[in-house]
Design a protein around this motif. Sequence first.
Motif, PDB file in Angstrom:
ATOM      1  N   PRO B  21      40.075 -25.326   9.810  1.00 45.83           N
ATOM      2  CA  PRO B  21      40.589 -25.202  11.186  1.00 45.83           C
ATOM      3  C   PRO B  21      42.053 -25.621  11.316  1.00 45.83           C
ATOM      4  CG  PRO B  21      39.268 -27.173  10.993  1.00 45.83           C
ATOM      5  CD  PRO B  21      39.194 -26.491   9.668  1.00 45.83           C
ATOM      6  N   MET B  22      42.543 -26.362  10.313  1.00 47.18           N
ATOM      7  CA  MET B  22      43.909 -26.871  10.382  1.00 47.18           C
ATOM      8  C   MET B  22      44.887 -26.063   9.527  1.00 47.18           C
ATOM      9  SD  MET B  22      44.096 -29.106  12.580  1.00 47.18           S
ATOM     10  CE  MET B  22      42.751 -29.322  13.715  1.00 47.18           C
ATOM     11  N   ARG B  36      49.651 -27.076   3.704  1.00 47.07           N
ATOM     12  CA  ARG B  36      49.780 -28.183   4.669  1.00 47.07           C
ATOM     13  C   ARG B  36      48.781 -29.293   4.337  1.00 47.07           C
ATOM     14  NH1 ARG B  36      49.351 -23.618   7.342  1.00 47.07           N
ATOM     15  NH2 ARG B  36      51.276 -22.667   8.060  1.00 47.07           N
ATOM     16  N   ASN B  38      48.948 -32.428   4.515  1.00 44.49           N
ATOM     17  CA  ASN B  38      48.908 -33.540   5.471  1.00 44.49           C
ATOM     18  C   ASN B  38      48.074 -33.226   6.703  1.00 44.49           C
ATOM     19  OD1 ASN B  38      50.444 -35.108   3.836  1.00 44.49           O
ATOM     20  ND2 ASN B  38      52.388 -34.486   4.783  1.00 44.49           N
ATOM     21  N   ASN B  39      47.739 -31.957   6.879  1.00 48.07           N
ATOM     22  CA  ASN B  39      46.888 -31.582   8.013  1.00 48.07           C
ATOM     23  C   ASN B  39      45.400 -31.714   7.677  1.00 48.07           C
ATOM     24  OD1 ASN B  39      48.615 -31.068  10.036  1.00 48.07           O
ATOM     25  ND2 ASN B  39      48.431 -28.848   9.999  1.00 48.07           N
ATOM     26  N   MET B  41      41.914 -33.320   7.166  1.00 45.50           N
ATOM     27  CA  MET B  41      41.253 -34.532   7.671  1.00 45.50           C
ATOM     28  C   MET B  41      40.067 -34.916   6.793  1.00 45.50           C
ATOM     29  SD  MET B  41      38.705 -32.767   9.630  1.00 45.50           S
ATOM     30  CE  MET B  41      38.630 -31.029  10.033  1.00 45.50           C
TER      31      MET B  41
END
Lengths: 187, 80
Positions: B21-22, B36, B38-39, B41
């Motif tokens: 989702p990120m 990405r 760092n996105n 979770m």
Amino acid sequence: MSAGYIDELHEAFHSDLVYRSEEIPLECSPKPKEMEQTLHGVMKLNGLVIRSLEEIAGRGANAVTYRAGKKFGHEVAKYFQKREDVEGALHELSDLLRGQYSFEVWKPEDKETFIIEENGETFIYLVFHDCIVRQTLRRNGLDQGGPLCQTLFGYVVGAIEEITGRKAKLEIVHTGPNACLKKLVLK
Amino acid sequence: MEIHVDKDACVGCGLCVKDCPMHVYELQDNVSVAVRPNNCMGCLSCHEICPAQALEHRGIYAARRHYIDVNVCEMLRKVV
């Protein structure tokens, strides 16, 4: 049933322990480590209850479990300190959920603050790491995001409402085997 | 968070790209790349969905697992 077996049962449930009504137990008995079978039994039972509820009530099952969770959240959070700030409320909530759930406040890298305002709504992303609901669902081979997850949603919303006095809503963004991303919408 | 994609193992199916989702992953030259990290979770649904088991996450919090049935594991240990 043989008499020997009945005697064996009587033997197993008999002790010389003197139990006085004024004695309050100060610790779990037996030790939590020995409770593994009990934990699995409870998880299995919970999974079956939820599966049956879903079969009979369909989508209405979500409303039932959400309501139950919300009442539980209100009930438990009643004894916690009232906070107006959301940050403080989340701190109280994490104390409240300790041992059953663990979560952290999270934001995507393009957002500057944890409290996000977007499309006219204010929300906070919460990542739930340890979750007894997820464990139960995976133990029973059930999908995530169903009625059992709604109990947690209700619980969090009920507790936040009780602590802050503000209305709130929790939405699923994503579910995974190791963590779930949820959106706490503040009203 | 550090995400490593085994380029030799990745089949370029793009399931991780669709599932995340990120938008952590992107397909580049038919191979998934964590653009990405760092996105992320740490939900690890990409691990569950990847047919080639080509992903590796480092520095992740591993959630407690109570659902492993000790009796089943015991039986498996005897068989395997």
